[in-house]
Design a protein around this motif. Structure first.
Motif, PDB file in Angstrom:
ATOM      1  N   HIS A   1       0.846  -1.193   0.000  1.00 34.87           N
ATOM      2  CA  HIS A   1       0.000   0.000   0.000  1.00 34.87           C
ATOM      3  C   HIS A   1       0.882   1.243   0.000  1.00 34.87           C
ATOM      4  O   HIS A   1       2.100   1.161   0.156  1.00 34.87           O
ATOM      5  N   ILE A   2       0.262   2.392  -0.164  1.00 34.81           N
ATOM      6  CA  ILE A   2       1.002   3.643  -0.071  1.00 34.81           C
ATOM      7  C   ILE A   2       1.551   3.772   1.345  1.00 34.81           C
ATOM      8  O   ILE A   2       0.838   3.496   2.320  1.00 34.81           O
ATOM      9  N   PRO A   3       2.814   4.157   1.508  1.00 36.50           N
ATOM     10  CA  PRO A   3       3.418   4.209   2.844  1.00 36.50           C
ATOM     11  C   PRO A   3       2.580   5.036   3.830  1.00 36.50           C
ATOM     12  O   PRO A   3       2.144   6.146   3.516  1.00 36.50           O
ATOM     13  N   GLY A   4       2.367   4.448   5.010  1.00 38.63           N
ATOM     14  CA  GLY A   4       1.631   5.137   6.065  1.00 38.63           C
ATOM     15  C   GLY A   4       0.131   4.994   5.996  1.00 38.63           C
ATOM     16  O   GLY A   4      -0.593   5.435   6.902  1.00 38.63           O
ATOM     17  N   ALA A   5      -0.393   4.375   4.911  1.00 37.64           N
ATOM     18  CA  ALA A   5      -1.846   4.269   4.763  1.00 37.64           C
ATOM     19  C   ALA A   5      -2.444   3.307   5.779  1.00 37.64           C
ATOM     20  O   ALA A   5      -1.833   2.305   6.155  1.00 37.64           O
ATOM     21  N   VAL A   6      -3.647   3.642   6.222  1.00 40.86           N
ATOM     22  CA  VAL A   6      -4.458   2.733   7.035  1.00 40.86           C
ATOM     23  C   VAL A   6      -5.576   2.208   6.140  1.00 40.86           C
ATOM     24  O   VAL A   6      -5.836   2.750   5.062  1.00 40.86           O
ATOM     25  N   TYR A   7      -6.242   1.143   6.583  1.00 39.52           N
ATOM     26  CA  TYR A   7      -7.248   0.514   5.732  1.00 39.52           C
ATOM     27  C   TYR A   7      -8.636   0.616   6.345  1.00 39.52           C
ATOM     28  O   TYR A   7      -8.819   0.389   7.544  1.00 39.52           O
TER      29      TYR A   7
END
Length: 280
Positions: free
Chosen positions: A42-48
């Motif tokens: 995922h994009i760095p630092g992203a939460v889901y």
């Protein structure tokens, strides 16, 4: 653009402390695919946040509320707080589904009174194609405080839609593809057709051939046959793919736009509601 940001815009701000990036990837019919894709990279630092587990309430047995009922506002606010979204956060949502899932979060945050939220144009695959960074690291979640101020005026319920049929104070906008609108096919819901008098504006018409949202001028042209002085009520099958149309209408300068969140799947859960077929 007011609500849409580019990949390069996000890349330049990737590590700013007030920014929360939310991965909203979700594949209809494959409920675990989005989270699996997020855990892979995922994009760095992203939460889901998951469309069905986080951004929707459980489906009611009678079908009222549709296939993706709105989540309880207090529960959603608590969930947002737990993943680090506060009232001072800038939120950028992305998906790999043309912006449909990200727009759902965009709309929900605005419904809870949070204006500082954006959708990343083109989505995750375009980010990867550009060679921008990705990883599988799980962000350490530091809870924040999110206080919701629900904007009830953004929402329309079935009874309001029913009462306005035959009137001229509202215009219904059906966001599904033309075949579903005309009732020729219906892959998801128990009845085919559309709400009487609704106009068809397929949500993917807001994007160009590369999957980028059109600019404000092109969007205004796309919606040129819709009145600006009347209330527009936007719906789709379950209230998800209507939200990129709501976003695009806002980009095009329309101000009287509301969402029928239950949409077609809610409408047909009431046996007395009329159904139209073919073109209007």
């Amino acid at each position: 653009m007011k609500h849409i940001v580019s990949r390069k815009w996000l890349l330049a701000r990737l590590y700013e402390s007030d920014l929360v990036i939310v991965d909203c990837r979700f594949v209809m019919g494959q409920p675990d695919a989005g989270r699996a894709a997020y855990e892979e990279a995922h994009i760095p630092g992203a939460v889901y946040l998951d469309l069905e587990r986080d951004l929707s309430a459980p489906v009611e047995p009678d079908g009222h509320g549709g296939r993706h009922p709105l989540p309880d506002a207090a529960e959603l606010a608590s969930r947002l707080s737990r993943i680090g979204i506060g009232n001072d956060s800038r939120v950028v949502a992305y998906d790999d589904q043309g912006g449909a899932m990200a727009s759902r979060l965009w709309w929900l945050l605005r419904y809870l009174g949070h204006e500082n939220v954006f959708v990343m144009d083109e989505g995750y695959s375009a980010w990867v194609r550009e060679g921008f960074p990705v990883n599988a690291d799980q962000k350490v979640l530091i809870p924040s405080a999110f206080l919701a101020t629900v904007q009830h005026s953004m929402l329309v319920e079935a009874d309001e839609v029913r009462e306005s049929l035959g009137g001229d104070e509202r215009v219904l906008v059906d966001s599904r593809d033309a075949q579903r609108y005309r009732g020729e096919v219906e892959p998801l819901d128990k009845k085919a057709g559309h709400i009487p008098s609704a106009r068809n504006k397929f949500w993917k018409g807001t994007q160009d051939e590369q999957g980028r949202f059109k600019d404000a001028e092109a969007l205004a042209a796309h919606f040129a046959d819709l009145p600006r002085d009347k209330e527009l009520v936007v719906y789709c099958g379950s209230g998800v793919t209507a939200t990129p149309n709501v976003l695009a209408l806002s980009e095009a300068g329309f101000e009287k736009v509301r969402l029928y969140a239950g949409s077609w799947s809610d409408w047909i859960s009431y046996s007395e509601n009329p159904v139209a077929m073919g073109e209007e």
